[in-house]
Design an enzyme around this catalytic site. Sequence first.
Site, PDB file in Angstrom:
ATOM      1  CG  ASP A  84      24.846  -8.409 -44.925  1.00  0.00           C
ATOM      2  OD1 ASP A  84      24.286  -8.998 -43.988  1.00  0.00           O
ATOM      3  OD2 ASP A  84      24.251  -8.107 -45.978  1.00  0.00           O
ATOM      4  CG  HIS A 123      26.690  -8.874 -39.199  1.00  0.00           C
ATOM      5  ND1 HIS A 123      25.460  -9.300 -39.650  1.00  0.00           N
ATOM      6  CD2 HIS A 123      27.598  -9.722 -39.719  1.00  0.00           C
ATOM      7  CE1 HIS A 123      25.632 -10.365 -40.424  1.00  0.00           C
ATOM      8  NE2 HIS A 123      26.926 -10.638 -40.475  1.00  0.00           N
ATOM      9  CB  CYS A 124      22.219  -5.685 -41.306  1.00  0.00           C
ATOM     10  SG  CYS A 124      22.621  -6.641 -42.756  1.00  0.00           S
TER      11      CYS A 124
END
Length: 155
Positions: A84, A123-124
Amino acid sequence: QEHYGGLKGLTIAWIGDGNNVLQSFLTSAAKLGMHLRVSTPRGFEPDLRITKIAEQNSKEYGTKLLLTTDPLEAADSANVLVTDTWISMGQEEEKKERLKAFQGYQITMQTAKSAASNWTFLHCLPRKPEEVDDEVFYSPRSLVFQEAENRKWTV
């Protein structure tokens, strides 16, 4: 779950900051039957109270938990590589210090070499190139856009 058909038995490798997203993984992974391997630089570890909960959950649910500073150790045999942002909102003044501390934590194909043969990447978003290189981010192994779509439907 959508990609692998289930969560139980998967190994998740978190490589990056000990932030709120990691803390969500720490409190939920074991309950879902997932093993968690976490690599953060010294000084950027998750909250100790959350780590203690994760250790208890791991014992209770029979999963494995690893906390390390070595990204390759965390990635070893992992099904899912996750990171992140290294610089969250409100941390902009720490950017220089953080970028220095996180050198060696970028997820690359070299990182993935130690992962399981069926590894994927999450991955946000939004993503910065220092967190994950283009080769991984845009590879067929990357599930970031499906992840973003799924998040849309949960909102």
